[in-house]
Write an enzyme that holds these catalytic residues in place. Structure first.
Site, PDB file in Angstrom:
ATOM      1  N   LYS A 152      -3.023   4.179   2.229  1.00 27.71           N
ATOM      2  CA  LYS A 152      -4.426   4.515   1.957  1.00 27.71           C
ATOM      3  C   LYS A 152      -5.358   3.444   2.519  1.00 27.71           C
ATOM      4  O   LYS A 152      -6.336   3.747   3.190  1.00 27.71           O
ATOM      5  CB  LYS A 152      -4.682   4.643   0.443  1.00 27.71           C
ATOM      6  N   ARG A 155      -8.211   8.058  -9.902  1.00 26.69           N
ATOM      7  CA  ARG A 155      -6.756   8.018 -10.039  1.00 26.69           C
ATOM      8  C   ARG A 155      -6.271   8.753 -11.276  1.00 26.69           C
ATOM      9  O   ARG A 155      -5.081   8.766 -11.556  1.00 26.69           O
ATOM     10  CB  ARG A 155      -6.349   6.560 -10.203  1.00 26.69           C
ATOM     11  N   ARG A 208       5.003  -5.867   3.330  1.00 26.46           N
ATOM     12  CA  ARG A 208       3.547  -6.121   3.244  1.00 26.46           C
ATOM     13  C   ARG A 208       3.283  -7.555   2.795  1.00 26.46           C
ATOM     14  O   ARG A 208       3.925  -8.067   1.891  1.00 26.46           O
ATOM     15  CB  ARG A 208       2.896  -5.158   2.257  1.00 26.46           C
ATOM     16  N   ARG A 262       2.223  -9.348  -2.855  1.00 24.34           N
ATOM     17  CA  ARG A 262       1.472  -9.049  -4.070  1.00 24.34           C
ATOM     18  C   ARG A 262       2.378  -9.062  -5.291  1.00 24.34           C
ATOM     19  O   ARG A 262       3.517  -8.615  -5.227  1.00 24.34           O
ATOM     20  CB  ARG A 262       0.806  -7.666  -3.938  1.00 24.34           C
ATOM     21  N   ARG A 279       4.756   1.768 -10.804  1.00 24.99           N
ATOM     22  CA  ARG A 279       3.554   2.326 -10.154  1.00 24.99           C
ATOM     23  C   ARG A 279       3.809   3.750  -9.656  1.00 24.99           C
ATOM     24  O   ARG A 279       2.940   4.602  -9.724  1.00 24.99           O
ATOM     25  CB  ARG A 279       3.101   1.420  -9.004  1.00 24.99           C
TER      26      ARG A 279
HETATM   27  P1  AP5 Z   1      -1.339   0.040   2.596  1.00 24.08           P
HETATM   28  O1  AP5 Z   1      -2.320   0.608   3.537  1.00 24.08           O
HETATM   29  O2  AP5 Z   1      -1.589  -1.331   2.046  1.00 24.08           O
HETATM   30  O3  AP5 Z   1      -1.015   1.084   1.440  1.00 24.08           O
HETATM   31  P2  AP5 Z   1      -1.867   1.532   0.165  1.00 24.08           P
HETATM   32  O4  AP5 Z   1      -1.623   2.981  -0.046  1.00 24.08           O
HETATM   33  O5  AP5 Z   1      -3.283   1.069   0.285  1.00 24.08           O
HETATM   34  O6  AP5 Z   1      -1.058   0.692  -0.920  1.00 24.08           O
HETATM   35  P3  AP5 Z   1      -1.496  -0.041  -2.245  1.00 24.08           P
HETATM   36  O7  AP5 Z   1      -0.214  -0.654  -2.783  1.00 24.08           O
HETATM   37  O8  AP5 Z   1      -2.642  -0.980  -2.038  1.00 24.08           O
HETATM   38  O9  AP5 Z   1      -1.915   1.151  -3.137  1.00 24.08           O
HETATM   39  P4  AP5 Z   1      -1.980   1.222  -4.640  1.00 24.08           P
HETATM   40  O10 AP5 Z   1      -2.730   2.463  -4.866  1.00 24.08           O
HETATM   41  O11 AP5 Z   1      -0.698   1.106  -5.374  1.00 24.08           O
HETATM   42  O12 AP5 Z   1      -2.693  -0.165  -5.029  1.00 24.08           O
HETATM   43  P5  AP5 Z   1      -4.212  -0.558  -5.276  1.00 24.08           P
HETATM   44  O13 AP5 Z   1      -4.449  -1.836  -4.615  1.00 24.08           O
HETATM   45  O14 AP5 Z   1      -5.131   0.564  -5.026  1.00 24.08           O
HETATM   46  O15 AP5 Z   1       0.093   0.033   3.327  1.00 24.08           O
HETATM   47  C1  AP5 Z   1       1.228  -0.551   2.720  1.00 24.08           C
HETATM   48  C2  AP5 Z   1       2.023  -1.331   3.783  1.00 24.08           C
HETATM   49  O16 AP5 Z   1       2.527  -0.392   4.741  1.00 24.08           O
HETATM   50  C3  AP5 Z   1       1.165  -2.349   4.572  1.00 24.08           C
HETATM   51  O17 AP5 Z   1       1.952  -3.463   4.892  1.00 24.08           O
HETATM   52  C4  AP5 Z   1       0.794  -1.567   5.862  1.00 24.08           C
HETATM   53  O18 AP5 Z   1       0.587  -2.447   6.951  1.00 24.08           O
HETATM   54  C5  AP5 Z   1       2.022  -0.686   6.039  1.00 24.08           C
HETATM   55  N1  AP5 Z   1       1.715   0.616   6.665  1.00 24.08           N
HETATM   56  C6  AP5 Z   1       0.617   1.397   6.454  1.00 24.08           C
HETATM   57  N2  AP5 Z   1       0.704   2.542   7.193  1.00 24.08           N
HETATM   58  C7  AP5 Z   1       1.887   2.470   7.862  1.00 24.08           C
HETATM   59  C8  AP5 Z   1       2.549   3.352   8.779  1.00 24.08           C
HETATM   60  N3  AP5 Z   1       2.011   4.530   9.130  1.00 24.08           N
HETATM   61  N4  AP5 Z   1       3.751   2.971   9.269  1.00 24.08           N
HETATM   62  C9  AP5 Z   1       4.332   1.784   8.888  1.00 24.08           C
HETATM   63  N5  AP5 Z   1       3.741   0.909   8.030  1.00 24.08           N
HETATM   64  C10 AP5 Z   1       2.535   1.245   7.521  1.00 24.08           C
HETATM   65  O19 AP5 Z   1      -4.189  -0.774  -6.876  1.00 24.08           O
HETATM   66  C11 AP5 Z   1      -3.478  -1.845  -7.454  1.00 24.08           C
HETATM   67  C12 AP5 Z   1      -3.607  -1.775  -8.965  1.00 24.08           C
HETATM   68  O20 AP5 Z   1      -4.994  -1.876  -9.351  1.00 24.08           O
HETATM   69  C13 AP5 Z   1      -3.132  -0.468  -9.619  1.00 24.08           C
HETATM   70  O21 AP5 Z   1      -1.733  -0.464  -9.839  1.00 24.08           O
HETATM   71  C14 AP5 Z   1      -3.943  -0.483 -10.917  1.00 24.08           C
HETATM   72  O22 AP5 Z   1      -3.414  -1.376 -11.852  1.00 24.08           O
HETATM   73  C15 AP5 Z   1      -5.288  -1.036 -10.454  1.00 24.08           C
HETATM   74  N6  AP5 Z   1      -6.212   0.044 -10.027  1.00 24.08           N
HETATM   75  C16 AP5 Z   1      -6.730   0.217  -8.780  1.00 24.08           C
HETATM   76  N7  AP5 Z   1      -7.516   1.308  -8.743  1.00 24.08           N
HETATM   77  C17 AP5 Z   1      -7.499   1.827  -9.996  1.00 24.08           C
HETATM   78  C18 AP5 Z   1      -8.107   2.981 -10.581  1.00 24.08           C
HETATM   79  N8  AP5 Z   1      -8.902   3.808  -9.881  1.00 24.08           N
HETATM   80  N9  AP5 Z   1      -7.852   3.229 -11.886  1.00 24.08           N
HETATM   81  C19 AP5 Z   1      -7.078   2.404 -12.626  1.00 24.08           C
HETATM   82  N10 AP5 Z   1      -6.464   1.289 -12.133  1.00 24.08           N
HETATM   83  C20 AP5 Z   1      -6.674   1.028 -10.824  1.00 24.08           C
END
Ligand code: AP5
Length: 220
Positions: free
Chosen positions: A13, A88, A127, A161, A172
């Site tokens: 994402k 979410r 990552r 992370r 997760r």
């Molecule tokens: P990346 O682009 O970083 O993936 P992502 O989907 O953004 O992953 P996240 O782990 O950040 O998502 P998440 O939703 O779990 O965490 P968030 O930070 O939002 O890609 C991942 C890796 O793959 C990278 O190394 C990238 O380079 C690689 N990659 C990407 N595309 C690729 C491809 N096509 N081929 C190969 N490699 C590729 O949330 C973290 C925490 O915050 C949550 O668990 C929760 O506690 C809290 N939180 C955040 N938002 C909310 C909300 N709305 N409500 C409640 N709690 C929330």
């Protein structure tokens, strides 16, 4: 353009949101990134959020909705935005609907990205993120020029992370399945949901997302 990106942890994402934000000249609004800045700066919100994040649980809806509304009211979001990781839960989606009504704007699309879990686990294991500026690397597809050091902010340390440990990743995924996946059924009747295969190289996924978006975004 006003978009939501939905998908399981590590599906890409953030990677696609950054590309889309650059393409359309609008901000990427990533609730996870905003929360990590609060945690880094040890704000009250950060202290409250950290325990949920480290356990792989969601931060409470009321906290997220207040934070998201404040961000959506900033001037740079007036012309559009990419919501990355928000909403979410169904209550967050309902809350977002109310916020958008207050702002008198409408969504153009909800893009759901899907990839098999084993592919995601490989991506997350590789990552690395910058402790200072939050820049994201991948040791396989985009490693930093010097191992362990951030290219973007000139030298800060790169870390895995806290929530990318295998046990927390599994939590997760479960949380995604229980609380976020139902959003697809919530948004499907709007006719705005676009489902994209995320098991491809970054450029190809980006192209498929662009193809799936409406030619003319809503004006209001
Ligand atoms: P990346 O682009 O970083 O993936 P992502 O989907 O953004 O992953 P996240 O782990 O950040 O998502 P998440 O939703 O779990 O965490 P968030 O930070 O939002 O890609 C991942 C890796 O793959 C990278 O190394 C990238 O380079 C690689 N990659 C990407 N595309 C690729 C491809 N096509 N081929 C190969 N490699 C590729 O949330 C973290 C925490 O915050 C949550 O668990 C929760 O506690 C809290 N939180 C955040 N938002 C909310 C909300 N709305 N409500 C409640 N709690 C929330």
């Amino acid at each position: 353009m006003r978009l939501i990106l939905i998908g399981p942890p590590g599906v890409g994402k953030g990677t696609q949101a950054r590309r889309l934000a650059e393409h359309f000249g609008i901000p990427q609004i990533a609730t996870g990134d905003i929360l990590r800045v609060h945690v880094r700066d040890k704000t009250d919100l950060g202290k409250q959020a950290q325990s949920y994040m480290n356990k792989g649980q969601l931060v409470p809806d009321d906290v997220i909705l207040a934070m998201a509304e404040a961000r959506l009211r900033e001037p740079d979001a007036a012309g559009g935005f990419i919501l990355d990781g928000f909403p979410r839960t169904v209550p967050q989606a309902l809350g977002l609907g109310i916020i958008l009504e207050r702002l008198d704007v409408a969504l153009d699309a909800i893009v759901a990205i899907a990839v098999k879990q084993d592919v995601i686990l490989t991506r997350l294991a590789a990552r690395r993120s910058c402790v200072q500026c939050g820049a994201v690397y991948n040791l396989v597809i985009n490693p930093p020029k010097t191992m362990g050091v951030c290219d973007a902010c000139g030298g800060a340390e790169l870390i895995q992370r806290e929530d990318d440990r295998p046990k927390t990743i599994r939590k997760r995924f479960d949380v995604y399945q229980e609380q976020t996946f139902p959003l697809l059924s919530y948004y499907r009747p709007t006719g705005l949901l676009r489902e994209v295969d995320g098991d491809a190289v970054v450029d190809e996924i980006f192209y498929h997302i662009l193809e799936a978006l409406p030619d003319k975004p809503n004006r209001s």
